[in-house]
Design an enzyme around this catalytic site. Structure first.
Site, PDB file in Angstrom:
ATOM      1  N   HIS A  57     -14.228 -22.760 -51.571  1.00 16.59           N
ATOM      2  CA  HIS A  57     -15.330 -23.334 -50.801  1.00 16.59           C
ATOM      3  C   HIS A  57     -16.533 -22.402 -50.726  1.00 16.59           C
ATOM      4  O   HIS A  57     -16.452 -21.215 -51.046  1.00 16.59           O
ATOM      5  CB  HIS A  57     -14.854 -23.698 -49.385  1.00 16.59           C
ATOM      6  CG  HIS A  57     -14.483 -22.526 -48.522  1.00 16.59           C
ATOM      7  ND1 HIS A  57     -15.414 -21.806 -47.804  1.00 16.59           N
ATOM      8  CD2 HIS A  57     -13.276 -21.967 -48.246  1.00 16.59           C
ATOM      9  CE1 HIS A  57     -14.801 -20.852 -47.119  1.00 16.59           C
ATOM     10  NE2 HIS A  57     -13.502 -20.925 -47.373  1.00 16.59           N
ATOM     11  N   CYS A  59      -8.510 -18.540 -47.740  1.00 21.04           N
ATOM     12  CA  CYS A  59      -9.256 -19.341 -48.709  1.00 21.04           C
ATOM     13  C   CYS A  59     -10.141 -18.450 -49.577  1.00 21.04           C
ATOM     14  O   CYS A  59     -10.436 -17.307 -49.224  1.00 21.04           O
ATOM     15  CB  CYS A  59     -10.102 -20.386 -47.994  1.00 21.04           C
ATOM     16  SG  CYS A  59      -9.132 -21.688 -47.202  1.00 21.04           S
TER      17      CYS A  59
END
Length: 206
Positions: free
Chosen positions: A166, A182
């Site tokens: 992301h 992440c």
């Protein structure tokens, strides 16, 4: 002597254009691709790329791998993400990775892609940071959203891995281990990767 002058002039022109094709270094560096832009109605600010270490700027590099083009390979130690091209090349991006205790590795696939996604903190994160409880039903997309301008959701054999590729508004986190696991990229870079990567693409995290 004239030939040398022509070569030097061409090299200087390439550098000034924000890319370099000289020697064994990167084949192309996109230093000029981090300016302000409007994306889906959101005004993305300019990234002060001059403050980002050169190695973490998006660039095309030589990269030998047996994986097919379109594969994404994440090197968490070096803080690089590679999008495999053909002919022994890859697009390399600087990344931020999980801090100690939140690292992960393995193989997954991109199951979903979202532009300007909603972010919903996991229950375990809310437990660690109770102030996030207000977003238990989702934080609307926007410039301060932790998922940034794009998110790609990684699934493995067990289903949703909980991990994402992301964007991030925190450009200065690139090159560091400070996320909850992440893989984060600068917003301008995640937009570029999003446009290249396909649903179903293989993602290898080393």
């Amino acid at each position: 002597m004239r030939v040398k002058s022509i070569i030097l002039a061409a090299a200087l022109s390439a550098v000034l254009a924000g890319c370099s094709t000289v020697g064994l270094g990167p084949m192309q560096v996109f230093s000029n691709d981090y300016g302000a832009r409007t994306d889906a109605g959101y005004a993305l600010p300019r990234i002060p790329i001059e403050k980002v270490p050169y190695k973490y700027r998006r660039q095309i590099v030589r990269y030998e791998t047996s994986e097919k083009p379109g594969t994404i390979i994440v090197d968490t130690n070096q803080k690089f993400l590679y999008f495999v091209l053909d002919n022994g090349k890859a697009v390399r991006y600087g990344i931020g990775v999980g801090r100690e205790g939140f690292e992960w590795h393995g193989t997954a696939r991109i199951a979903l892609k979202r532009e300007w996604p909603t972010w919903t903190p996991p229950g375990a994160m809310i437990k660690r940071q109770p102030e996030l409880a207000k977003w238990r039903n989702g934080m609307p997309p926007g410039l301060s959203n932790p998922l940034g301008a794009r998110a790609m959701y990684l699934f493995n054999k067990g289903g949703d891995s909980g991990y994402r590729l992301h964007g991030s508004p925190e450009w200065n986190s690139i090159g560091h281990a400070m996320s909850s696991g992440c893989i984060r990229l600068m917003n301008q870079d995640i937009i570029d990767l999003y446009d290249r990567a396909e649903v179903g693409a293989k993602v290898i995290v080393m």
